[in-house]
Design an enzyme around this catalytic site. Sequence first.
Site, mmCIF file in Angstrom:
data_model
loop_
_atom_site.group_PDB
_atom_site.id
_atom_site.type_symbol
_atom_site.label_atom_id
_atom_site.label_comp_id
_atom_site.label_asym_id
_atom_site.label_seq_id
_atom_site.Cartn_x
_atom_site.Cartn_y
_atom_site.Cartn_z
ATOM 1 N N GLY B 88 24.711 25.688 56.827
ATOM 2 C CA GLY B 88 25.634 25.263 55.780
ATOM 3 C C GLY B 88 25.878 26.451 54.875
ATOM 4 O O GLY B 88 26.210 27.536 55.359
ATOM 5 N N SER B 120 21.593 29.397 61.373
ATOM 6 C CA SER B 120 22.604 29.893 60.440
ATOM 7 C C SER B 120 21.966 30.140 59.061
ATOM 8 O O SER B 120 21.071 30.980 58.958
ATOM 9 C CB SER B 120 23.770 28.902 60.396
ATOM 10 O OG SER B 120 24.911 29.488 59.834
ATOM 11 N N ALA B 121 22.329 29.420 58.013
ATOM 12 C CA ALA B 121 21.693 29.613 56.702
ATOM 13 C C ALA B 121 20.170 29.494 56.806
ATOM 14 O O ALA B 121 19.434 30.223 56.127
ATOM 15 C CB ALA B 121 22.235 28.596 55.697
ATOM 16 N N HIS B 157 25.894 34.459 63.134
ATOM 17 C CA HIS B 157 27.316 34.408 63.539
ATOM 18 C C HIS B 157 27.869 35.828 63.668
ATOM 19 O O HIS B 157 29.039 36.066 63.354
ATOM 20 C CB HIS B 157 28.168 33.652 62.502
ATOM 21 C CG HIS B 157 27.797 32.220 62.296
ATOM 22 N ND1 HIS B 157 28.282 31.210 63.088
ATOM 23 C CD2 HIS B 157 26.995 31.613 61.388
ATOM 24 C CE1 HIS B 157 27.797 30.036 62.651
ATOM 25 N NE2 HIS B 157 27.009 30.261 61.637
ATOM 26 N N GLU B 192 26.646 34.495 68.026
ATOM 27 C CA GLU B 192 26.647 33.041 68.239
ATOM 28 C C GLU B 192 26.122 32.748 69.648
ATOM 29 O O GLU B 192 26.406 33.486 70.599
ATOM 30 C CB GLU B 192 28.058 32.488 68.046
ATOM 31 C CG GLU B 192 28.517 32.640 66.592
ATOM 32 C CD GLU B 192 29.802 31.888 66.268
ATOM 33 O OE1 GLU B 192 30.629 31.690 67.177
ATOM 34 O OE2 GLU B 192 29.969 31.513 65.086
#
Lengths: 235, 235
Positions: B88, B120-121, B157, B192
Amino acid sequence: MELLLLSNSTMPGEAFFTWPRPYVSAFLSGRKRVAFVPFAAAEAQQDAYTDRVAEVFAEFGVELFSLHKEKDPVGALSGADAVAVGGGNTFLLLRALYRTQLIKAITGAVKNGMPYIGWSAGSNVAGPTIMTTNDMPIVEVPTMRAMHLVPFQINPHYTEATIPGHGGEGRDQRIAEFMSVEPKMPVVGLREGSLLHVSGGIMRLEGQGMKVFRSGQEAKEMSGGAVIPPSLVGI
Amino acid sequence: MELLLLSNSTMPGEAFFTWPRPYVSAFLSGRKRVAFVPFAAAEAQQDAYTDRVAEVFAEFGVELFSLHKEKDPVGALSGADAVAVGGGNTFLLLRALYRTQLIKAITGAVKNGMPYIGWSAGSNVAGPTIMTTNDMPIVEVPTMRAMHLVPFQINPHYTEATIPGHGGEGRDQRIAEFMSVEPKMPVVGLREGSLLHVSGGIMRLEGQGMKVFRSGQEAKEMSGGAVIPPSLVGI
């Protein structure tokens, strides 16, 4: 206040600082000495950046001197007829504005009539915070609060486009994330090749256009040449 | 330490959390209760996000409970067999980790052997700082220092691609900006569909690959399946 807030200095494929020349030239008409703020560039690049911008501004008949070379940047600012804040990394810029105490000095001078030109990071810091920058947060800042010369957030280099086949968030999604935590704050997505010109209490959009995001409303597209209604951007 | 650090949860065009399933399933083998950290999502979306992830993890025979529903999240963490930190916005996530004091609790638990999955985060905060996140800095954080479970910065990413015809900085330029202020810190650009798996003192790369950036050296591309030499990432 007299503000010229550019999305970007240079369009892809064009020579440095081509598209904004007529706007900057007109804005600086009659001004002689411009204080330059190159702190969005890495320290090792600030001399070269200053030279590059000085060369462009010389074509407008303006002498540019950089505050990074001054022992007393706040004092030196008071000898200028206008201030120009360059692009680069917004976190580097904001950190330096606090370290030098220029943030308070520039805000005060501009509210007292000193013309302000900013592009990219230099436009970001004209908003209430830098929370809608596109830049990587490469250094700590004491706070993300900025100059608040305009009462809305600026997102420079605005585009709806995303990298094809890539899963990272697009710009609209990022701005929506910001508005989910700050629903009362408008965000202006300023397209490349666009600027906001504030003069005599009127704000005008020039160039490619912008998109205004307000919580709970559909985003509103505006074209170059438009006079911005105060209600649209929270003024 | 037992770490599974994913670049992303979901490839563009695929169903939620498809590509990492075999890796996560194997990583959680024998674990029953996983504490979920949904704070990278906006508050209003944390319930739905938890449900979505719980559904996937149920397929691995794992019960997921979310720390955002716990009155005492630090206490609840100690009843878990593993911790999963979702993606997020990295600034939302880090702010909540400090507010709940989970940052210290999770770091301690993981250093004592609790398996950690992040995407991700959730991978970003496993590094020393969040200074190489791609996210918009939509809220203030007390500091950008994070868990430091690995001694290098993660850029999830990761891609070299840029938006066609757009002048904003590409990822390599952003990482170079970071390294100009932190030259001793390696940065791992995790593509990714890639992850880093740390187990028994060995770090292995799985999936699409990554690029390692070290100051003064050419960036080094690595492919899925590679065992990461400690010298490469500052271990």
